[in-house]
Design a protein around this motif. Structure first.
Motif, PDB file in Angstrom:
ATOM      1  N   GLU A   1     -14.284  -5.260  33.754  1.00 37.06           N
ATOM      2  CA  GLU A   1     -15.447  -6.125  33.546  1.00 37.06           C
ATOM      3  C   GLU A   1     -15.401  -6.786  32.171  1.00 37.06           C
ATOM      4  OE1 GLU A   1     -17.939  -7.080  35.629  1.00 37.06           O
ATOM      5  OE2 GLU A   1     -16.656  -6.147  37.151  1.00 37.06           O
ATOM      6  N   ASP A   2     -14.992  -6.054  31.161  1.00 39.15           N
ATOM      7  CA  ASP A   2     -14.866  -6.640  29.823  1.00 39.15           C
ATOM      8  C   ASP A   2     -13.813  -7.748  29.809  1.00 39.15           C
ATOM      9  OD1 ASP A   2     -16.796  -4.929  28.875  1.00 39.15           O
ATOM     10  OD2 ASP A   2     -15.380  -3.535  27.914  1.00 39.15           O
ATOM     11  N   ASN A   3     -12.681  -7.506  30.454  1.00 37.49           N
ATOM     12  CA  ASN A   3     -11.628  -8.519  30.512  1.00 37.49           C
ATOM     13  C   ASN A   3     -12.075  -9.746  31.297  1.00 37.49           C
ATOM     14  OD1 ASN A   3      -9.925  -6.823  29.073  1.00 37.49           O
ATOM     15  ND2 ASN A   3      -8.884  -6.047  30.890  1.00 37.49           N
ATOM     16  N   LEU A   4     -12.834  -9.518  32.360  1.00 35.52           N
ATOM     17  CA  LEU A   4     -13.343 -10.637  33.154  1.00 35.52           C
ATOM     18  C   LEU A   4     -14.327 -11.472  32.345  1.00 35.52           C
ATOM     19  CD1 LEU A   4     -13.458 -12.116  35.855  1.00 35.52           C
ATOM     20  CD2 LEU A   4     -15.195 -10.476  36.610  1.00 35.52           C
ATOM     21  N   THR A   5     -15.156 -10.827  31.564  1.00 34.15           N
ATOM     22  CA  THR A   5     -16.103 -11.551  30.709  1.00 34.15           C
ATOM     23  C   THR A   5     -15.372 -12.456  29.725  1.00 34.15           C
ATOM     24  OG1 THR A   5     -17.762  -9.802  30.891  1.00 34.15           O
ATOM     25  CG2 THR A   5     -17.935 -11.277  28.994  1.00 34.15           C
TER      26      THR A   5
ATOM     27  N   GLN B   1      -9.344 -19.628  48.240  1.00 32.15           N
ATOM     28  CA  GLN B   1     -10.462 -20.041  47.411  1.00 32.15           C
ATOM     29  C   GLN B   1     -10.043 -19.912  45.943  1.00 32.15           C
ATOM     30  OE1 GLN B   1     -14.503 -18.760  49.111  1.00 32.15           O
ATOM     31  NE2 GLN B   1     -13.143 -17.144  49.881  1.00 32.15           N
ATOM     32  N   ASN B   2     -10.942 -20.254  45.042  1.00 30.78           N
ATOM     33  CA  ASN B   2     -10.584 -20.114  43.637  1.00 30.78           C
ATOM     34  C   ASN B   2     -10.455 -18.639  43.271  1.00 30.78           C
ATOM     35  OD1 ASN B   2     -13.176 -19.070  43.109  1.00 30.78           O
ATOM     36  ND2 ASN B   2     -13.958 -21.011  42.341  1.00 30.78           N
ATOM     37  N   TYR B   3      -9.979 -18.381  42.059  1.00 27.61           N
ATOM     38  CA  TYR B   3      -9.649 -17.013  41.663  1.00 27.61           C
ATOM     39  C   TYR B   3     -10.803 -16.043  41.874  1.00 27.61           C
ATOM     40  CZ  TYR B   3      -8.871 -12.930  38.797  1.00 27.61           C
ATOM     41  OH  TYR B   3      -8.771 -11.624  38.372  1.00 27.61           O
ATOM     42  N   ILE B   4     -11.997 -16.409  41.448  1.00 21.55           N
ATOM     43  CA  ILE B   4     -13.138 -15.503  41.534  1.00 21.55           C
ATOM     44  C   ILE B   4     -13.488 -15.186  42.980  1.00 21.55           C
ATOM     45  CG2 ILE B   4     -15.606 -15.259  41.075  1.00 21.55           C
ATOM     46  CD1 ILE B   4     -13.936 -14.924  38.598  1.00 21.55           C
ATOM     47  N   SER B   5     -13.439 -16.184  43.848  1.00 15.27           N
ATOM     48  CA  SER B   5     -13.895 -16.006  45.232  1.00 15.27           C
ATOM     49  C   SER B   5     -12.822 -15.467  46.163  1.00 15.27           C
ATOM     50  CB  SER B   5     -14.409 -17.346  45.785  1.00 15.27           C
ATOM     51  OG  SER B   5     -15.494 -17.821  45.009  1.00 15.27           O
ATOM     52  N   SER B   6     -11.560 -15.672  45.832  1.00 15.60           N
ATOM     53  CA  SER B   6     -10.487 -15.220  46.714  1.00 15.60           C
ATOM     54  C   SER B   6     -10.421 -13.698  46.730  1.00 15.60           C
ATOM     55  CB  SER B   6      -9.144 -15.778  46.237  1.00 15.60           C
ATOM     56  OG  SER B   6      -8.093 -15.334  47.071  1.00 15.60           O
TER      57      SER B   6
END
Length: 456
Positions: free
Chosen positions: A187-191, A322-327
């Motif tokens: 989660e930290d890396n995603l932020t 889909q894009n990275y987040i949605s795939s």
């Protein structure tokens, strides 16, 4: 059921390759040697080909019930059989999640009617089904797991819940199979990635978001817990060199209390491939560096890693592209797993004896699967015949997955599965299926703990 005699194949079994015949009667291997055909038997000429024990894939997501637009037990087991996989153990992240014995029984009912391969199903772990976990039937359920369940929300991965993990590790007699990534690190890396890229995160960031450290910290934590309570732990889909260094090869797999697996995609792809394959190779844990891939292969060959599985997890093309987040993470693999490993054999990355050890023998030993995984008299006749010199190209016309795509699309393999036999029944031969007989439910030997469990 007619007897079958397979003549003069190169048998790969228990560290050896030798030429012999195999006699199959009533679904069982009756004899191995220089044999005459039984009266009215089916004779298969195996000359020049290789015969392996049927592969046992202990990590698949076949999507039924609830997600059958992606795949179902019939379609994915059929693809598995075409790939030489004769038995599978399926994960619990269907809808509903498989968190009770009743839901496992319903999956077993579906499989008994639809699966061409032999089958079993994990019982899922969450904080609300502790009593179910304590009363699981270890004769028909090989292990309990959290894998895939974290997709329903954060906080569901057991490696991140130290209190419940401690309670479960101290009390269960089951194998615990875990997906080890530290959610807080992810989660930290995603932020950080969102702050830099917004919603347009490049797929190349995936291995930095689901990072080496996220995997290592979670794996290190659960290993400590397993050692503390002498719990039988199996760590799923290692993806980093650093994790591989945590595991040992000082005893035979039958004596190990902590075991591990690697998946085909972590042995085949590396982060360089994101440029060309994009979200088609988005998996959790992520595909990482070439150095990680190479060390995972070394750990497989020197027995720090115990088995190879697929983590077969189909998604529709619409969902995936889909894009990275949605795939969604995951991809189909069972039809191409064996031929991919045989390609690595030809590249001299490993040996065919090691492939059989890690995909046939060791899954049977690790989970205590009865009378499968070896070519032995008295064992079920689960066998696969391979032509090591038959080239074929993966395309939409020969893909059997319900989702209709593969990360190997366009690749030309140099080996092919000719024949797959399940319980003495020729279910697949030269691209033709005989679906008249379904697979059987797997059964497991008792794996009760040798040491008395601590109580909390």
């Amino acid at each position: 059921m007619k007897s079958i005699v397979i003549k003069q194949a190169n048998i790969v079994n228990e560290g050896e390759v030798f030429v012999a015949d195999i006699l199959i009667q009533n679904g069982i291997i009756q004899d191995i040697g220089q044999l005459d055909g039984a009266v009215d038997s089916i004779v298969i000429d195996g000359a020049g080909k290789y015969i392996l024990p049927g592969l046992i894939d202990t990590h698949v997501h076949f999507r039924e019930p609830g997600l059958t637009h992606k795949g179902d037990i019939y379609t994915e087991a059929k693809a598995a059989v075409a790939g030489g996989i004769t038995s599978f153990i399926e994960m619990p992240n269907t809808i509903p999640n498989t968190l009770t014995s009743e839901l496992i029984k319903e999956k077993e009912r579906i499989a008994s009617e639809k699966s061409l391969a032999n089958y079993s199903f994990y019982l899922g772990i969450n904080t609300g089904n502790y009593n179910e976990l304590m009363n699981v039937d270890n004769g028909t359920v090989g292990a309990i797991t959290d894998d895939g369940l974290y997709f329903s929300g954060t906080g569901n991965m057991l490696s991140n819940n130290s209190d419940y993990m401690q309670k479960l590790f101290a009390s269960t007699d089951s194998i615990i199979s875990l997906h080890c990534e530290d959610e807080s690190i992810v989660e930290d890396n995603l932020t950080i990635a969102r702050e830099r890229y917004g919603d347009n995160i490049p797929i190349e960031e995936h291995s930095r978001i689901r990072s080496e450290d996220a995997c290592y910290q979670a794996t290190f934590r659960v290993l400590g817990m397993a050692i503390k309570f002498n719990t039988r732990l199996h760590v799923l889909h290692l993806s980093t060199a650093k994790e591989a260094m945590l595991f040992s090869n000082d005893v035979h797999i039958s004596k190990k209390r902590v075991t591990s697996e690697v998946c085909i995609h972590h042995l085949w792809f590396c982060d360089d491939d994101y440029k060309t394959l994009g979200v088609n190779i988005k998996w959790n844990p992520s595909i990482k560096r070439k150095e990680d891939r190479n060390e995972l292969m070394r750990a497989l060959n020197d027995d720090r890693i115990d088995i190879v599985s697929t983590d077969h997890a189909p998604h529709s093309q619409t969902e995936k592209q889909q894009n990275y987040i949605s795939s969604p993470s995951g991809g189909p693999m069972v039809q191409h797993a064996l031929v991919a490993m045989l390609e690595l054999v030809k590249q001299k990355a490993t040996s065919i004896e090691k492939v059989v050890e890690k995909m046939c023998h060791n899954p049977a030993i690790l989970f205590g699967i009865e009378k499968r995984g070896f070519i032995r008299k008295g064992y079920y006749a689960d066998l696969v015949i391979v032509d090591m010199n038959q080239k074929w190209k993966v395309d939409s016309a020969n893909i059997l997955y319900k989702c209709g795509w593969s990360p190997f699309m366009g690749y030309t393999f140099s080996s092919a599965v000719c024949t797959t036999i399940v319980n003495g029944h020729i279910v697949y031969h030269q691209e033709i299926f005989d679906e008249s007989i379904m697979g059987k439910q797997l059964t497991f030997k008792s794996l009760k703990q040798n040491a008395k469990k601590s109580q909390i």
